[in-house]
Design an enzyme around this catalytic site. Structure first.
Site, mmCIF file in Angstrom:
data_model
loop_
_atom_site.group_PDB
_atom_site.id
_atom_site.type_symbol
_atom_site.label_atom_id
_atom_site.label_comp_id
_atom_site.label_asym_id
_atom_site.label_seq_id
_atom_site.Cartn_x
_atom_site.Cartn_y
_atom_site.Cartn_z
ATOM 1 N N GLU A 192 0.809 -1.211 0.000
ATOM 2 C CA GLU A 192 0.000 0.000 0.000
ATOM 3 C C GLU A 192 0.847 1.267 0.000
ATOM 4 O O GLU A 192 1.781 1.394 0.774
ATOM 5 C CB GLU A 192 -0.888 0.032 1.246
ATOM 6 N N ASP A 206 -9.349 -2.077 -1.017
ATOM 7 C CA ASP A 206 -8.928 -1.377 0.180
ATOM 8 C C ASP A 206 -10.193 -0.777 0.794
ATOM 9 O O ASP A 206 -11.046 -0.266 0.086
ATOM 10 C CB ASP A 206 -7.935 -0.264 -0.166
ATOM 11 N N LYS A 213 -23.959 -9.665 7.371
ATOM 12 C CA LYS A 213 -23.104 -8.500 7.093
ATOM 13 C C LYS A 213 -23.127 -8.187 5.596
ATOM 14 O O LYS A 213 -23.190 -7.028 5.196
ATOM 15 C CB LYS A 213 -21.676 -8.765 7.588
ATOM 16 N N ARG A 241 -18.295 -3.797 1.255
ATOM 17 C CA ARG A 241 -17.553 -4.780 0.452
ATOM 18 C C ARG A 241 -18.493 -5.537 -0.483
ATOM 19 O O ARG A 241 -18.193 -5.721 -1.658
ATOM 20 C CB ARG A 241 -16.837 -5.758 1.396
HETATM 21 P P1 ITT Z 1 -5.366 -6.372 2.743
HETATM 22 O O1 ITT Z 1 -4.323 -7.432 2.731
HETATM 23 O O2 ITT Z 1 -6.482 -6.654 1.780
HETATM 24 O O3 ITT Z 1 -4.816 -4.982 2.615
HETATM 25 P P2 ITT Z 1 -6.220 -5.414 5.361
HETATM 26 O O4 ITT Z 1 -6.842 -6.107 6.524
HETATM 27 O O5 ITT Z 1 -4.941 -4.670 5.565
HETATM 28 O O6 ITT Z 1 -6.081 -6.478 4.199
HETATM 29 P P3 ITT Z 1 -7.507 -2.942 4.513
HETATM 30 O O7 ITT Z 1 -6.194 -2.275 4.377
HETATM 31 O O8 ITT Z 1 -8.484 -2.778 3.415
HETATM 32 O O9 ITT Z 1 -7.339 -4.503 4.773
HETATM 33 O O10 ITT Z 1 -8.225 -2.519 5.849
HETATM 34 C C1 ITT Z 1 -8.020 -1.293 6.459
HETATM 35 C C2 ITT Z 1 -8.490 -1.360 7.867
HETATM 36 O O11 ITT Z 1 -9.913 -1.333 7.878
HETATM 37 C C3 ITT Z 1 -8.084 -2.603 8.640
HETATM 38 O O12 ITT Z 1 -7.716 -2.222 9.927
HETATM 39 C C4 ITT Z 1 -9.327 -3.456 8.683
HETATM 40 O O13 ITT Z 1 -9.379 -4.186 9.880
HETATM 41 C C5 ITT Z 1 -10.437 -2.417 8.594
HETATM 42 N N1 ITT Z 1 -11.567 -2.954 7.841
HETATM 43 C C6 ITT Z 1 -11.605 -3.186 6.509
HETATM 44 N N2 ITT Z 1 -12.779 -3.723 6.141
HETATM 45 C C7 ITT Z 1 -13.513 -3.833 7.269
HETATM 46 C C8 ITT Z 1 -14.796 -4.328 7.553
HETATM 47 O O14 ITT Z 1 -15.558 -4.871 6.620
HETATM 48 N N3 ITT Z 1 -15.213 -4.288 8.816
HETATM 49 C C9 ITT Z 1 -14.450 -3.768 9.797
HETATM 50 N N4 ITT Z 1 -13.219 -3.297 9.628
HETATM 51 C C10 ITT Z 1 -12.745 -3.315 8.360
HETATM 52 NA NA NA Z 2 -5.398 -0.328 3.814
#
Ligand code: ITT
Ligand code: NA
Length: 183
Positions: free
Chosen positions: A36, A65, A163, A169
């Site tokens: 990222e 993301d 959900k 998503r």
């Molecule tokens: P990637 O490998 O896909 O990047 P990630 O867990 O790092 O996985 P993101 O960067 O998209 O995913 O997530 C950013 C933050 O938002 C991360 O702390 C997640 O826990 C939170 N998050 C993302 N989607 C969420 C959801 O559906 N519900 C609650 N928290 C979410």
């Molecule tokens: Na992210």
């Protein structure tokens, strides 16, 4: 001719696999972090990640993301949600909102599909509010403090299927899957 779904997050993969069951598309999980960049929009983050990973694997793929945008905090943490989760956690967000009347917030997902010929962007959002307390064991990330509009339960108190009826998503992926399977 499957599509690689690039994410290090197993919960994301499970939610998306559940949605993809209803479509004639085969998703293959590539469990690696998505490289990222720091940017002010989710769109910029996924576009860049998709290009970089595509150059490495040279197969059709999706990266996504997601972020939590809190109105009374001027949409913070947004693209910095991951960082804030690690540094402040759920309690930290509840603290920042102490004494504020407006607890409205939304989750957003940006996904980027990329292949030899094109790069496609899809977004999904869900409006809701930040709960007063941490509730529920399911889901991941900020699910235990997010209540979608029209519900009294947090995302963490719902099954994956429930959900997916509301989530940022699922909206982004359904938009992509509709487009992709109808082209
Ligand atoms: P990637 O490998 O896909 O990047 P990630 O867990 O790092 O996985 P993101 O960067 O998209 O995913 O997530 C950013 C933050 O938002 C991360 O702390 C997640 O826990 C939170 N998050 C993302 N989607 C969420 C959801 O559906 N519900 C609650 N928290 C979410
Ligand atoms: Na992210």
């Amino acid at each position: 001719n499957s599509i690689l779904l690039v994410t290090s997050n197993e919960n994301k993969y499970k939610e998306i696999a559940e949605i993809a069951k209803d479509y004639k598309v085969e998703l293959e999980w590539l469990k690696i972090p998505k490289l990222e960049i720091q940017a002010d929009t989710l769109e910029e983050v996924v576009r860049y990640s998709a290009i970089v990973i595509f150059q490495l694997v040279k197969r059709p793929l999706i990266v996504e993301d997601s972020g939590l945008f809190i109105k009374s905090l001027n949409d913070f943490p947004g693209p910095y949600t991951n960082y804030v989760r690690r540094k402040l956690g759920l309690e930290g967000i509840l603290k920042l909102l102490e004494g504020k009347n407006d607890r409205s917030a939304y989750f957003k997902t940006s996904l980027c599909y990329i292949d030899e010929a094109r790069q496609l962007l899809f977004n999904g959002t869900v409006n809701g509010r930040i709960s007063d307390t941490i509730r529920g064991e399911k889901g991941f990330g900020f699910d235990p403090i997010f209540i979608p509009e029209g519900e009294s339960r947090t995302f963490a108190e719902m099954s994956t299927e429930e959900k997916n009826r509301y989530s940022h998503r699922s909206k982004a992926f359904k938009a992509f899957l509709e487009y992709y399977t109808n082209q």
